[in-house]
Design a protein around this motif. Sequence first.
Motif, PDB file in Angstrom:
ATOM      1  N   PHE A 176       0.831  -1.204   0.000  1.00  0.00           N
ATOM      2  CA  PHE A 176       0.000   0.000   0.000  1.00  0.00           C
ATOM      3  C   PHE A 176       0.870   1.261   0.000  1.00  0.00           C
ATOM      4  CE2 PHE A 176      -2.867  -3.232   1.666  1.00  0.00           C
ATOM      5  CZ  PHE A 176      -4.036  -2.966   0.950  1.00  0.00           C
ATOM      6  N   SER A 177       0.224   2.406  -0.168  1.00  0.00           N
ATOM      7  CA  SER A 177       0.911   3.684  -0.280  1.00  0.00           C
ATOM      8  C   SER A 177       1.571   4.082   1.041  1.00  0.00           C
ATOM      9  CB  SER A 177      -0.103   4.771  -0.691  1.00  0.00           C
ATOM     10  OG  SER A 177       0.410   6.059  -0.458  1.00  0.00           O
ATOM     11  N   TYR A 178       2.521   5.040   0.940  1.00  0.00           N
ATOM     12  CA  TYR A 178       3.174   5.550   2.148  1.00  0.00           C
ATOM     13  C   TYR A 178       2.244   6.414   2.998  1.00  0.00           C
ATOM     14  CZ  TYR A 178       7.776   3.776   0.941  1.00  0.00           C
ATOM     15  OH  TYR A 178       8.841   2.949   0.672  1.00  0.00           O
ATOM     16  N   THR A 179       1.009   6.637   2.540  1.00  0.00           N
ATOM     17  CA  THR A 179       0.020   7.292   3.400  1.00  0.00           C
ATOM     18  C   THR A 179      -0.671   6.278   4.316  1.00  0.00           C
ATOM     19  OG1 THR A 179      -1.735   7.055   1.752  1.00  0.00           O
ATOM     20  CG2 THR A 179      -0.445   9.095   1.699  1.00  0.00           C
ATOM     21  N   SER A 180      -0.590   4.997   3.981  1.00  0.00           N
ATOM     22  CA  SER A 180      -1.351   3.973   4.704  1.00  0.00           C
ATOM     23  C   SER A 180      -0.980   3.814   6.181  1.00  0.00           C
ATOM     24  CB  SER A 180      -1.240   2.623   3.986  1.00  0.00           C
ATOM     25  OG  SER A 180       0.112   2.201   3.906  1.00  0.00           O
ATOM     26  N   PRO A 181       0.280   4.038   6.605  1.00  0.00           N
ATOM     27  CA  PRO A 181       0.568   3.948   8.039  1.00  0.00           C
ATOM     28  C   PRO A 181      -0.294   4.882   8.894  1.00  0.00           C
ATOM     29  CG  PRO A 181       2.609   3.923   6.814  1.00  0.00           C
ATOM     30  CD  PRO A 181       1.514   4.239   5.825  1.00  0.00           C
ATOM     31  N   ASN A 182      -0.764   5.975   8.296  1.00  0.00           N
ATOM     32  CA  ASN A 182      -1.577   6.916   9.058  1.00  0.00           C
ATOM     33  C   ASN A 182      -2.934   6.340   9.454  1.00  0.00           C
ATOM     34  OD1 ASN A 182       0.054   9.567   8.993  1.00  0.00           O
ATOM     35  ND2 ASN A 182       0.110   8.871   6.873  1.00  0.00           N
TER      36      ASN A 182
END
Length: 388
Positions: free
Chosen positions: A352-358
Motif C-alpha cells: 500500500f501507499s506511504y500514506t497507509s501507516p496513518n
Amino acid sequence: MKKSLLSLSLGGLTIGITEFVMMGLLPDIATNLKVSIPVAGYLISAYALGVVIGAPILVIVTRNYPPKRTLLILAALLAFFNSLSIIAPNYDFLFVSRFLSGLPHGAFFGVGAVVASRLADKGKEAQAISVMFLGLTIANVVGVPIGTYIGHHYSWRYTFIIIGIIGAITFIAIKFWMPELEAKSEETIKNQLQFFKKPDAWLVILITAIGSGGFFCWISYIAPLLTEVSGFAAADVPFILILAGLGMVVGNFIGGKLADKYSPEKTIICLLLSIALDLTLVFLFSSNPYLSLVLVFTSGFFSFALVAPVQILMIKTAVGAEMIASATIQAAFNIGNALGAFLGGLPLIAGFSYTSPNLVGITMALLGVVFTLVFLHRKQRLIRAVNV
C-alpha cells in the motif's frame, strides 16, 4: 532557566537526535547496508525495545544512588552506546548498537522528570518537566535536520559522531550544574513494584503506548512519505523536518501549560482526538505539498503536547514509586514507537501507499482515547465512593 534544568534539557537533546534522526536516515542507511526501507525501520523498533527493557531495570539498579550520580551514569551510557553505531560494519551490528543506545533513554527521562519536579517552583511541576523535554523538541528543530543532512550528503556515521559529542557535553553539564539531591530510597524494590498491581498504572501505560503509537506510525516513515507522495526531493527532507521540530517545541510548551491548568486526563483526551484528526488529514492531503508542510507542523505540535500531561499523570498515579513509574512511562512511549514503526510498516510491506501507516495511527490514537475515558471513569467512581 535554571542551569540544573538546562543540563536535563541537554540530555533530552542527545536522546532526541538519537531517537528521531533514524527516521530521516532510513533511506540512506537502507541503501548503504543493502536492506529495504521496512527492514531498516526495524532499527527504530530495536531502539524502542532497548528503552522498554532498560527503563525499569536501570532505575531499579540505581535506586539507592543520589539522582545526580544516576544521571551521570546514564549520560555516560548514552554517549558510549551511540558511539558504537559509528563503527557498525553491517545491519546486525547496527541493530544491536541501536538496542543498547535505547537502554539509558527511559531511565534518564524517568529520573530526570522526578528531579525536575523536585526542582520546580510549586504549581509549575509540569512546566519544569516540559523544560527537560525542550531538548527533545529542539533536537527535532536543529539536531535531526542537521543529522539528516549530514547523513544524506556525507555519511550517516558522521551523525552518530555528533550524537556522541553532545552526550559527552551532557555529562559535563550535569557534573557541574546539577545540585546534589538526596536519594529517596525508603521504599524497597518489592514495595515499588507493587505499583504495577494497580489497574490505573496499566491504564496510563496503555494510554501512552497505544495513543502515542499513532504519532510514530506517521514519523517513522516521514522521509518516504514526503518524497514519494508529497513530491519533495530527498534533499528537502532535512529542512521540512525543521517544521516538525518547531511544532514539537510549541506543542511541548503548550502541553506543559495545559497540564498545570487543567486535569491531565481531559487534556490527554483532547490531544489524542486532535492527533487522530490530524493523521486523517495527513492521509487525505499529503499529495498536496503545501498542505503537507502545514500538517508536518501540526503533527509535531499535537504529539508533543501530549508528553508533559502523560508524564505528570503517571507521577500523580504512582505516589511512593515515582521514579520507576516515570521511567516506565518512557518505556511506554517507546512501546508506542516500536508498535508504530512495526504496525505502520505492515501496510507498506503489503504494497500500500506511504500514506497507509496513518490509518493505523488514527486507530491507535482513538484507542488511547478509550483507555483515558476508562481511567477517568475509574477516578470519578472512586471520588464518588469516598464522598459517600
